[in-house]
Design a protein around this motif. Sequence first.
Motif, short mmCIF file in Angstrom:
data_model
loop_
_atom_site.label_atom_id
_atom_site.label_comp_id
_atom_site.label_asym_id
_atom_site.label_seq_id
_atom_site.Cartn_x
_atom_site.Cartn_y
_atom_site.Cartn_z
N PRO A 236 0.81 -1.21 0.00
CA PRO A 236 0.00 0.00 0.00
C PRO A 236 0.84 1.26 0.00
CG PRO A 236 0.14 -0.86 2.21
CD PRO A 236 0.87 -1.84 1.33
N ASN A 237 0.29 2.35 -0.49
CA ASN A 237 0.98 3.62 -0.47
C ASN A 237 -0.03 4.75 -0.46
OD1 ASN A 237 0.53 4.82 -3.26
ND2 ASN A 237 1.28 2.79 -3.80
N ASP A 238 0.46 5.95 -0.26
CA ASP A 238 -0.45 7.10 -0.25
C ASP A 238 -0.11 8.06 -1.39
OD1 ASP A 238 1.79 8.45 0.62
OD2 ASP A 238 1.20 8.38 2.72
N LEU A 239 0.50 7.52 -2.44
CA LEU A 239 0.91 8.25 -3.64
C LEU A 239 2.13 9.13 -3.44
CD1 LEU A 239 -2.54 9.26 -5.21
CD2 LEU A 239 -1.09 7.31 -5.75
N VAL A 240 2.62 9.23 -2.22
CA VAL A 240 3.84 10.00 -1.95
C VAL A 240 4.86 9.12 -1.22
CG1 VAL A 240 4.83 12.01 -0.80
CG2 VAL A 240 2.58 12.16 -1.84
N VAL A 241 4.40 8.46 -0.18
CA VAL A 241 5.26 7.59 0.63
C VAL A 241 4.67 6.19 0.64
CG1 VAL A 241 6.25 7.20 2.91
CG2 VAL A 241 5.93 9.54 2.09
N GLU A 242 5.47 5.21 0.33
CA GLU A 242 4.97 3.84 0.31
C GLU A 242 5.32 3.11 1.60
OE1 GLU A 242 6.77 2.31 -3.19
OE2 GLU A 242 8.77 2.17 -2.35
N ASP A 243 4.60 2.05 1.85
CA ASP A 243 4.77 1.30 3.09
C ASP A 243 6.20 0.82 3.27
OD1 ASP A 243 3.36 -0.11 5.40
OD2 ASP A 243 4.32 -1.80 4.40
N SER A 244 6.83 0.38 2.20
CA SER A 244 8.19 -0.14 2.30
C SER A 244 9.21 0.96 2.62
CB SER A 244 8.59 -0.85 1.01
OG SER A 244 8.50 0.02 -0.10
N SER A 245 8.85 2.21 2.35
CA SER A 245 9.73 3.32 2.71
C SER A 245 9.57 3.69 4.18
CB SER A 245 9.44 4.54 1.84
OG SER A 245 10.23 5.64 2.21
N VAL A 246 8.34 3.57 4.69
CA VAL A 246 8.09 3.90 6.09
C VAL A 246 8.75 2.87 7.01
CG1 VAL A 246 6.29 4.20 7.84
CG2 VAL A 246 5.93 5.04 5.52
N ASP A 247 8.74 1.61 6.59
CA ASP A 247 9.24 0.51 7.41
C ASP A 247 10.77 0.48 7.43
OD1 ASP A 247 9.71 -1.82 8.78
OD2 ASP A 247 8.45 -3.08 7.50
N LEU A 248 11.35 0.80 8.58
CA LEU A 248 12.81 0.83 8.71
C LEU A 248 13.45 -0.53 8.46
CD1 LEU A 248 13.48 3.15 11.80
CD2 LEU A 248 14.41 3.43 9.50
N SER A 249 12.72 -1.58 8.78
CA SER A 249 13.29 -2.92 8.59
C SER A 249 13.45 -3.28 7.12
CB SER A 249 12.43 -3.98 9.29
OG SER A 249 11.16 -4.08 8.69
N LYS A 250 12.79 -2.51 6.23
CA LYS A 250 12.91 -2.74 4.79
C LYS A 250 13.80 -1.70 4.10
CE LYS A 250 8.38 -4.95 4.39
NZ LYS A 250 7.03 -4.89 3.77
N ALA A 251 14.35 -0.79 4.87
CA ALA A 251 15.20 0.25 4.29
C ALA A 251 16.46 -0.36 3.68
CB ALA A 251 15.58 1.27 5.36
N PRO A 252 16.91 0.13 2.53
CA PRO A 252 18.10 -0.43 1.89
C PRO A 252 19.38 -0.19 2.67
CG PRO A 252 17.33 1.53 0.73
CD PRO A 252 16.28 1.19 1.72
N MET A 253 19.38 0.83 3.52
CA MET A 253 20.56 1.13 4.35
C MET A 253 20.25 0.84 5.80
SD MET A 253 22.02 4.70 2.92
CE MET A 253 22.41 4.89 1.19
N PRO A 254 21.26 0.48 6.57
CA PRO A 254 21.04 0.31 8.02
C PRO A 254 20.62 1.64 8.62
CG PRO A 254 23.18 -0.59 7.34
CD PRO A 254 22.65 0.20 6.18
N SER A 255 19.84 1.58 9.67
CA SER A 255 19.43 2.80 10.37
C SER A 255 20.27 2.99 11.61
CB SER A 255 17.95 2.71 10.77
OG SER A 255 17.77 1.73 11.78
N GLU A 256 19.97 4.04 12.36
CA GLU A 256 20.68 4.30 13.62
C GLU A 256 20.21 3.39 14.74
OE1 GLU A 256 17.05 6.99 13.58
OE2 GLU A 256 18.48 6.13 12.15
N VAL A 257 19.11 2.67 14.54
CA VAL A 257 18.57 1.79 15.58
C VAL A 257 19.51 0.60 15.79
CG1 VAL A 257 16.58 0.47 16.36
CG2 VAL A 257 16.26 2.46 14.87
N ALA A 258 20.03 0.44 17.00
CA ALA A 258 21.03 -0.59 17.27
C ALA A 258 20.49 -2.00 17.08
CB ALA A 258 21.59 -0.41 18.67
N ASP A 259 19.26 -2.25 17.54
CA ASP A 259 18.67 -3.59 17.48
C ASP A 259 17.21 -3.48 17.04
OD1 ASP A 259 17.67 -6.13 17.88
OD2 ASP A 259 18.74 -6.46 19.77
#
Length: 298
Positions: A236-259
Motif C-alpha cells: 500500500p501507499n499514499d501516492l507520496v510515501v509507500e509502506d516499504s519506505s516507512v518501514d525501517l526494517s525494509k530500508a536499503p541502508m542500516p538505520s541508527e537503531v542498534a537492534d
Amino acid sequence: MPTNSPNTLVFIRHGIFSSHTNMSALEATVKGILLGCSIDNSSYSWNDPVLQSGIRLARLVLQAVQKKGAIQKILFIGHSQGGLVCRVAVTALCDPKRLLDVLRARNAANEPYYNIPIQELAYLQSDIVTLGIKTRMKGIATLATPNAGAFTFGQLAIQAQLAFFAAKKIAALAGWSNFDELTTDKLFRILQETKVDTIKYLSISGSGVNRYSPISSRSLSQVPIIKHLGLYMELPNDLVVEDSSVDLSKAPMPSEVADLAQQYTHIRSYTNCTDVSHSAIHHHPSVNALLDEHLSRW
C-alpha cells in the motif's frame, strides 16, 4: 488508557507545507493519553535541511530539561518529514559524539549543510552528557514518515527523472533545502553510521491507496502516455510515501537503531481496509489507538 505522566516531555513535529496548528488534534490526543505531560508542538522552518532542524530540536529538548529539571521521560512524535527531524534529534541526544565525528568526516568541502549542525551540536554535546539526557529518552513514533526516502529516482522512468531533477533545482532556488534529503540517501548515509540503543521506535504507515482502491498508481502507470513517466510504487501507499519506505526494517541502508528486533515496531494502519491518507494519518482514530497503546507503555 490514560496514564499520569507529570514528569514527561513530548515533542511533536509536523511535516512539509504544514505547521503546529495541523498537529493540534494529535496534541489533544497525547494530552488525553499522558495526563499532566508537557508538550512542545512548535512550528519550525520545514524548508530548512532536516539535519539542521533535527539538531535545533535537540537543543530545544536540552533547554526544556534544564528548565524543568525533574523530567524522567522524553518522547517524540513526528508526521511525515517531522519524523525524520525527530530521528535526527534522538540520534544527536543519544549518540552526540559519534554524530559529530561523522559530520566532521563528511565536511571535506566545508559545506553549510554540515557546518551549521557541527557548530550547534559541538556547543550542546557536553550538556547532553552532563544532564544524562540519554537515560530520559524513551521512545519515538513516526507517522507516514519516509524513513527510506520519498519519491526516489528508483520509482521513476527516465523521462520523469529528468523532470524531477529540474524540479529539485527549482526547489533549491526557492529555498527548499530539505528537498534533496527527502529524495536521496544523503541523510540516511549519516544516520547509518550512528547507533541509538534502548530507545523504542514505532513507525505507522497509511494506505490512501491499497489493493481494494478503485485506482492505484500502478494502474495509472499503465496508461500509454503516463507509462513513459513512471510512477512505480509498491502497495500500500499514499501516492507520496509507500509502506516499504516507512518501514525501517525494509530500508536499503542500516538505520541508527542498534537492534531493530528489540527496539522497533512497524504497523500498517489500514485494518479492515480503512484508508488512512498521508495528510490525515496524524488524527485518525486507529492511529490514536496505536499511540495510546505504545506511549503509555513506554
